[in-house]
Design a protein around this motif. Structure first.
Motif, PDB file in Angstrom:
ATOM      1  N   TYR A 244     -78.057 -70.196   7.629  1.00  0.00           N
ATOM      2  CA  TYR A 244     -77.265 -69.611   8.716  1.00  0.00           C
ATOM      3  C   TYR A 244     -77.732 -68.171   8.909  1.00  0.00           C
ATOM      4  O   TYR A 244     -76.933 -67.231   8.981  1.00  0.00           O
ATOM      5  N   PRO A 327     -70.496 -70.214   9.166  1.00  0.00           N
ATOM      6  CA  PRO A 327     -69.407 -69.841  10.076  1.00  0.00           C
ATOM      7  C   PRO A 327     -68.067 -69.895   9.362  1.00  0.00           C
ATOM      8  O   PRO A 327     -67.974 -70.266   8.178  1.00  0.00           O
ATOM      9  N   ARG A 328     -67.010 -69.573  10.080  1.00  0.00           N
ATOM     10  CA  ARG A 328     -65.689 -69.469   9.469  1.00  0.00           C
ATOM     11  C   ARG A 328     -65.270 -70.759   8.767  1.00  0.00           C
ATOM     12  O   ARG A 328     -64.538 -70.723   7.762  1.00  0.00           O
ATOM     13  N   SER A 329     -65.721 -71.898   9.236  1.00  0.00           N
ATOM     14  CA  SER A 329     -65.343 -73.174   8.621  1.00  0.00           C
ATOM     15  C   SER A 329     -66.014 -73.411   7.283  1.00  0.00           C
ATOM     16  O   SER A 329     -65.676 -74.359   6.570  1.00  0.00           O
ATOM     17  N   GLY A 330     -66.971 -72.572   6.911  1.00  0.00           N
ATOM     18  CA  GLY A 330     -67.643 -72.702   5.630  1.00  0.00           C
ATOM     19  C   GLY A 330     -68.819 -73.657   5.678  1.00  0.00           C
ATOM     20  O   GLY A 330     -69.151 -74.233   6.720  1.00  0.00           O
ATOM     21  N   GLY A 332     -69.183 -76.528   3.789  1.00  0.00           N
ATOM     22  CA  GLY A 332     -68.670 -77.892   3.817  1.00  0.00           C
ATOM     23  C   GLY A 332     -69.336 -78.800   2.801  1.00  0.00           C
ATOM     24  O   GLY A 332     -70.376 -78.496   2.215  1.00  0.00           O
ATOM     25  N   ASP A 353     -63.887 -66.451   5.543  1.00  0.00           N
ATOM     26  CA  ASP A 353     -62.614 -67.148   5.407  1.00  0.00           C
ATOM     27  C   ASP A 353     -62.397 -67.490   3.942  1.00  0.00           C
ATOM     28  O   ASP A 353     -63.177 -68.252   3.362  1.00  0.00           O
ATOM     29  N   ALA A 356     -62.033 -71.385   3.110  1.00  0.00           N
ATOM     30  CA  ALA A 356     -63.300 -72.125   3.165  1.00  0.00           C
ATOM     31  C   ALA A 356     -64.177 -71.775   1.973  1.00  0.00           C
ATOM     32  O   ALA A 356     -64.829 -72.657   1.382  1.00  0.00           O
ATOM     33  N   ARG A 359     -62.730 -73.547  -1.139  1.00  0.00           N
ATOM     34  CA  ARG A 359     -63.049 -74.982  -1.114  1.00  0.00           C
ATOM     35  C   ARG A 359     -64.482 -75.233  -1.550  1.00  0.00           C
ATOM     36  O   ARG A 359     -64.766 -76.093  -2.391  1.00  0.00           O
ATOM     37  N   ASP A 360     -65.425 -74.446  -1.008  1.00  0.00           N
ATOM     38  CA  ASP A 360     -66.831 -74.646  -1.336  1.00  0.00           C
ATOM     39  C   ASP A 360     -67.142 -74.238  -2.772  1.00  0.00           C
ATOM     40  O   ASP A 360     -67.991 -74.854  -3.435  1.00  0.00           O
ATOM     41  N   HIS A 385     -58.122 -60.938   8.563  1.00  0.00           N
ATOM     42  CA  HIS A 385     -59.444 -61.391   8.128  1.00  0.00           C
ATOM     43  C   HIS A 385     -59.996 -60.524   6.997  1.00  0.00           C
ATOM     44  O   HIS A 385     -59.745 -59.316   6.937  1.00  0.00           O
TER      45      HIS A 385
END
Length: 396
Positions: A244, A327-330, A332, A353, A356, A359-360, A385
């Protein structure tokens, strides 16, 4: 329950606006009956609780809280997320931007830092921010989060009938600009470009391309990534990756720390950003920038590394350092699984975030990585944020 415009410990009159069954409720503060000692006059009068909720400017939802308490709240969110989803108990303070990098932004008030700002346009041509969680344009008399040179030229008293938005851009090289967005798509090759300076290095990018909004953010993240990479685990000849990668900011951070022989591939799905990254990384003979989605890039690498004839390639990835700024969603699950298959020595993960990220981190810990350190920075004062940079290493 999430109550907008309130502070933990306060007593308020609130109106429930959203019920997500047994998950959570949302409410908006109508009146403060017993104020917290952490409450202050809102830095943006148009976002104050004294206004009706539907007429409060969005984008400064923590502006009524003292800045040091804002950072404590963000640290609590990060700590809770890492514990619940990452399985790690870690107390990480949220640091202000180094005053030497803030370049005039007010660290006490959390104002004067945004180098990019979008004002939306109502049907009658009025400009302003949206109200929180709505598409209602709120007329304003000030834009206190913007850097002073943008605040001076913001056309908040003008009308732009037929326009979709008005963008304010203040690059670190050159003059600030007001850009009227009409919705017509400009040919890629004709898009105006700007330059941003980080230390002694300059980066070219599209004027409407992604760049961190805080005046000191790019330098802050550059420094954090450089410091968090473990030099003892870094191999400049390995198949190092910048995922990214945008226009090459963090790949350049690695190159500047470890020298011109560094081998690193910057991966970005936006073709224009990749074009700029190729030019921005030209100082390093081993640097390249490729245009492809990160998940597809890693799928191809995993397929190649699974070929028995490419044992040497697998070794190159096992010795690698991977920087990723998703991005903000991570990143994944899919991307994490592919990275774990390649098994790089260390990962430096930049996240905007905390949920996210947590979680990762949990997914990576399940696949043989240890969270070594997390640093958090207040790159978005007066909002909820927070930016964090984490280093994870493979457990040998």
């Amino acid at each position: 329950m999430f109550v907008a415009d309130a502070i933990p410990g306060e007593r308020v009159v609130a109106r429930v606006t959203d019920v997500q069954h047994d998950r959570y409720w949302r409410a908006e503060t109508l009146e403060v009956l017993r104020a917290s000692a952490d409450r202050r006059p809102h830095v943006w009068p148009e976002a104050s609780v004294e206004r009706a909720p539907e007429q409060r400017a969005g984008g400064a939802e923590f502006g009524h809280i003292r800045v040091d308490r804002q950072r404590d709240l963000k640290a609590e969110v990060l700590r809770d997320a890492l514990a619940r989803m990452g399985g790690v108990e870690l107390d990480t303070p949220v640091r202000p931007v180094d005053p030497a990098l803030a370049l005039g932004a007010s660290l006490d008030l959390g104002t004067g830092y945004r180098t990019r700002m979008r004002l939306h346009v109502a049907g009658d041509g009025t400009v302003g921010p949206y109200a929180a969680r709505s598409h209602t344009v709120v007329p304003v008399a000030s834009v206190p989060l913007a850097v002073p040179e943008l605040a001076r030229i913001a056309p908040i008293a003008e009308r732009f009938p037929g326009a979709r938005a008005v963008d304010l851009v203040a690059p670190s090289v050159g003059d600030p600009e007001v850009v009227v967005v009409t919705g017509e798509r400009m040919p890629r090759a004709a898009r105006p470009t700007i330059e941003e300076r980080v230390g002694d290095r300059r980066f070219r990018l599209d004027r409407d391309g992604f760049w961190q909004v805080h005046r000191g953010a790019a330098a802050t993240l550059t420094r954090a990534v450089q410091e968090l990479v473990d030099a003892d685990l870094f191999d400049p000849r390995a198949a190092n990756l910048d995922l990214y990668g945008g226009v090459g900011l963090l790949a350049a951070a690695i190159g500047d720390r470890f020298g011109e022989t560094v081998r690193i591939t910057s991966v970005e799905s936006d073709a224009r950003a990749t074009e700029h990254a190729g030019a921005n990384l030209a100082d390093w003979v081993g640097a390249r920038a490729v245009t492809v989605r990160v998940d597809r890039f890693l799928d191809d690498l995993a397929a190649e590394a699974g070929n028995g004839a490419l044992a040497a390639d697998r070794a190159r990835f096992r010795d690698a350092t991977v920087v990723l700024d998703p991005p903000r969603s991570g990143a994944g699950r899919h991307v994490i699984e592919r990275l774990a298959e390649l098994a790089p020595r260390q990962l430096v993960y930049v996240a905007c975030d905390p949920v996210a990220l947590a979680r990762d981190v949990g997914l990576l810990r399940e696949r043989g990585y240890e969270l070594v350190e997390v640093r958090a920075f207040d790159l978005f004062p007066n909002t909820h944020h927070v930016e964090a940079v984490a280093r994870l290493t493979a457990i040998v």
